[in-house]
Design an enzyme around this catalytic site. Structure first.
Site, PDB file in Angstrom:
ATOM      1  N   GLN A   1     -17.764  -7.364  -0.926  1.00  0.00           N
ATOM      2  CA  GLN A   1     -16.854  -8.213  -1.695  1.00  0.00           C
ATOM      3  C   GLN A   1     -16.449  -9.484  -0.949  1.00  0.00           C
ATOM      4  O   GLN A   1     -15.636 -10.249  -1.440  1.00  0.00           O
ATOM      5  CB  GLN A   1     -15.623  -7.432  -2.155  1.00  0.00           C
ATOM      6  CG  GLN A   1     -14.648  -7.041  -1.066  1.00  0.00           C
ATOM      7  CD  GLN A   1     -13.612  -6.050  -1.567  1.00  0.00           C
ATOM      8  OE1 GLN A   1     -13.926  -4.917  -1.924  1.00  0.00           O
ATOM      9  NE2 GLN A   1     -12.358  -6.479  -1.611  1.00  0.00           N
TER      10      GLN A   1
ATOM     11  N   SER B   1       0.803  -8.968   1.946  1.00  0.00           N
ATOM     12  CA  SER B   1      -0.662  -8.980   1.991  1.00  0.00           C
ATOM     13  C   SER B   1      -1.106  -8.804   3.436  1.00  0.00           C
ATOM     14  O   SER B   1      -0.460  -9.321   4.356  1.00  0.00           O
ATOM     15  CB  SER B   1      -1.184 -10.323   1.466  1.00  0.00           C
ATOM     16  OG  SER B   1      -2.544 -10.487   1.822  1.00  0.00           O
TER      17      SER B   1
ATOM     18  N   GLN C   1      -8.452  -8.248 -10.569  1.00  0.00           N
ATOM     19  CA  GLN C   1      -9.194  -7.059 -10.115  1.00  0.00           C
ATOM     20  C   GLN C   1      -8.906  -5.866 -11.034  1.00  0.00           C
ATOM     21  O   GLN C   1      -9.821  -5.145 -11.448  1.00  0.00           O
ATOM     22  CB  GLN C   1      -8.783  -6.725  -8.683  1.00  0.00           C
ATOM     23  CG  GLN C   1      -9.244  -5.366  -8.193  1.00  0.00           C
ATOM     24  CD  GLN C   1      -9.006  -5.200  -6.703  1.00  0.00           C
ATOM     25  OE1 GLN C   1      -9.694  -5.803  -5.903  1.00  0.00           O
ATOM     26  NE2 GLN C   1      -8.038  -4.399  -6.327  1.00  0.00           N
TER      27      GLN C   1
ATOM     28  N   HIS D   1       0.845  -1.207   0.000  1.00  0.00           N
ATOM     29  CA  HIS D   1       0.000   0.000   0.000  1.00  0.00           C
ATOM     30  C   HIS D   1       0.877   1.252   0.000  1.00  0.00           C
ATOM     31  O   HIS D   1       0.584   2.223  -0.700  1.00  0.00           O
ATOM     32  CB  HIS D   1      -0.886   0.040   1.252  1.00  0.00           C
ATOM     33  CG  HIS D   1      -1.810  -1.127   1.417  1.00  0.00           C
ATOM     34  ND1 HIS D   1      -1.623  -2.078   2.380  1.00  0.00           N
ATOM     35  CD2 HIS D   1      -2.934  -1.481   0.762  1.00  0.00           C
ATOM     36  CE1 HIS D   1      -2.595  -2.974   2.324  1.00  0.00           C
ATOM     37  NE2 HIS D   1      -3.405  -2.639   1.340  1.00  0.00           N
TER      38      HIS D   1
ATOM     39  N   GLN E   1      -0.635  -4.615  -8.836  1.00  0.00           N
ATOM     40  CA  GLN E   1      -0.693  -5.774  -9.739  1.00  0.00           C
ATOM     41  C   GLN E   1      -0.973  -7.058  -8.957  1.00  0.00           C
ATOM     42  O   GLN E   1      -1.401  -8.060  -9.504  1.00  0.00           O
ATOM     43  CB  GLN E   1       0.635  -5.912 -10.492  1.00  0.00           C
ATOM     44  CG  GLN E   1       0.583  -7.014 -11.552  1.00  0.00           C
ATOM     45  CD  GLN E   1       1.934  -7.402 -12.082  1.00  0.00           C
ATOM     46  OE1 GLN E   1       2.640  -6.556 -12.605  1.00  0.00           O
ATOM     47  NE2 GLN E   1       2.303  -8.674 -11.947  1.00  0.00           N
TER      48      GLN E   1
HETATM   49  P1  AMP Z   1      -6.261  -4.303  -0.145  1.00  0.00           P
HETATM   50  O1  AMP Z   1      -6.145  -3.401   1.045  1.00  0.00           O
HETATM   51  O2  AMP Z   1      -5.674  -5.655   0.066  1.00  0.00           O
HETATM   52  O3  AMP Z   1      -7.654  -4.318  -0.721  1.00  0.00           O
HETATM   53  O4  AMP Z   1      -5.350  -3.652  -1.269  1.00  0.00           O
HETATM   54  C1  AMP Z   1      -5.474  -2.311  -1.649  1.00  0.00           C
HETATM   55  C2  AMP Z   1      -4.623  -2.071  -2.867  1.00  0.00           C
HETATM   56  O5  AMP Z   1      -3.263  -2.377  -2.555  1.00  0.00           O
HETATM   57  C3  AMP Z   1      -5.015  -2.964  -4.060  1.00  0.00           C
HETATM   58  O6  AMP Z   1      -4.922  -2.213  -5.256  1.00  0.00           O
HETATM   59  C4  AMP Z   1      -3.981  -4.045  -4.007  1.00  0.00           C
HETATM   60  O7  AMP Z   1      -3.726  -4.642  -5.264  1.00  0.00           O
HETATM   61  C5  AMP Z   1      -2.767  -3.277  -3.527  1.00  0.00           C
HETATM   62  N1  AMP Z   1      -1.802  -4.197  -2.930  1.00  0.00           N
HETATM   63  C6  AMP Z   1      -2.041  -5.158  -2.000  1.00  0.00           C
HETATM   64  N2  AMP Z   1      -0.921  -5.862  -1.758  1.00  0.00           N
HETATM   65  C7  AMP Z   1       0.049  -5.345  -2.557  1.00  0.00           C
HETATM   66  C8  AMP Z   1       1.428  -5.643  -2.771  1.00  0.00           C
HETATM   67  N3  AMP Z   1       2.045  -6.614  -2.109  1.00  0.00           N
HETATM   68  N4  AMP Z   1       2.101  -4.900  -3.665  1.00  0.00           N
HETATM   69  C9  AMP Z   1       1.487  -3.900  -4.346  1.00  0.00           C
HETATM   70  N5  AMP Z   1       0.203  -3.563  -4.191  1.00  0.00           N
HETATM   71  C10 AMP Z   1      -0.513  -4.285  -3.304  1.00  0.00           C
END
Ligand code: AMP
Length: 293
Positions: A63, A187, A155, A39, A150
């Site tokens: 979701q 993650s 998504q 993030h 990515q």
């Molecule tokens: P989330 O909070 O998991 O819904 O993710 C929010 C945004 O952060 C989404 O666009 C994800 O694809 C991105 N994101 C999550 N994990 C990563 C990562 N390891 N590297 C880059 N972007 C990420």
């Protein structure tokens, strides 16, 4: 300057409207919070490219399916604000569930074919929920650009289709997946992993790297590429493979034989104990992926 926290849609809209009238460019980074380096990378890029950066923090019930981890999804709002502050973000938009979906809410976006495969097979309502919340977040924050990772490859594909189909006036920026040093994609859900599971989880990036190497050596048969990933993922008996598939990077089509010059995305999703993990890597002919050097 300290980050401003906004929790109602009407206040967010009026702030964004004023910013636009003052000629400010607005970048939005939609997240579900529990922010990590992935993030942070998105926020940093948005800060570099926009006058104002709005980070949205909202764990979107729409979701999640009934059997998924909505109630246990990790949260740490205080730390999230610090991360946004450190990265130079301007505003955090953090609405409540009632604010986003008040009683009587009855409209959702129905995504099409591209959302039915891969994740869609295992999470049939997921992308409609994502599309609906992203649309609502866009309507609230009125961004010029939106930043996605990515990491959630399908998504991004679904959202690009949504933007094209509804002619939404927002520029999409996609940034590379940020990984731990051993290759595991960062993650929020990684905190669910036990120590042993955490070690096993590196198998996802290993499987993807093997597929990339095979593609680099000229392998273009879909089934062979898929087998390479599956064989690696099967190294541990307790890993359940939802899918391990090669697809055209742009369309997510799965031809039996990929064109020599075409970009291929390798997508994997597994269940490891109670945790579901996804990852992907893209093979681009002519470029040597930096992680293989
Ligand atoms: P989330 O909070 O998991 O819904 O993710 C929010 C945004 O952060 C989404 O666009 C994800 O694809 C991105 N994101 C999550 N994990 C990563 C990562 N390891 N590297 C880059 N972007 C990420």
């Amino acid at each position: 300057m300290a980050v401003q926290v906004i929790s109602t849609i009407s206040e967010m809209q009026s702030i964004s409207e004023k910013l636009r009238l003052n000629g400010k460019s607005i970048g939005v980074v939609p997240t579900m919070g529990y922010l990590h380096e992935g993030h942070a990378r998105l926020i940093k890029a948005a800060v570099l490219e926009n006058d104002i950066v709005i980070v949205t923090i909202f764990v979107n019930p729409l979701q999640f399916a009934a059997n998924e981890d909505l109630s246990s999804y990790p949260r740490n709002f205080k730390r999230d604000i610090e991360v946004v502050n450190d990265m130079g973000g301007t505003i955090v938009f953090a609405p409540s569930v009632e604010e986003m979906y008040p009683e009587g809410f009855d409209t959702t976006i129905k995504t099409g074919n591209i959302s039915l495969k891969f994740e869609g097979v295992f999470r049939p309502t997921h992308f409609d929920g994502v599309a609906t919340v992203v649309m609502k977040l866009f309507m609230a924050t009125k961004p010029h650009s939106a930043y996605f990772g990515q990491k959630d490859y399908q998504q991004v594909t679904v959202l690009r289709q949504l933007i094209r189909d509804l002619r939404i006036d927002v520029f999409i920026r996609v940034l590379d997946t940020v990984r731990e040093t051993d290759g595991l994609a960062k993650s929020s859900r990684n905190v669910y992993l036990s120590t042993v599971e955490r070690e096993k989880a590196t198998i996802l990036s290993k499987a993807l790297t093997l597929a990339i190497k095979a593609a680099l050596q000229g392998e273009r048969r879909r089934d062979t590429l898929n087998e390479i990933m599956k064989n690696e993922l099967k190294s541990f008996e307790d890993i359940h493979i939802d899918y391990a598939s090669a697809a055209c990077a742009e369309t997510l089509e799965e031809p039996p034989l990929f064109a020599p010059e075409g970009e291929i995305v390798f997508l994997v999703a597994v269940r490891l104990g109670k945790t579901r993990l996804i990852d992907n890597m893209v093979y681009r002919p002519g470029t040597s992926p930096e992680f293989l050097l």
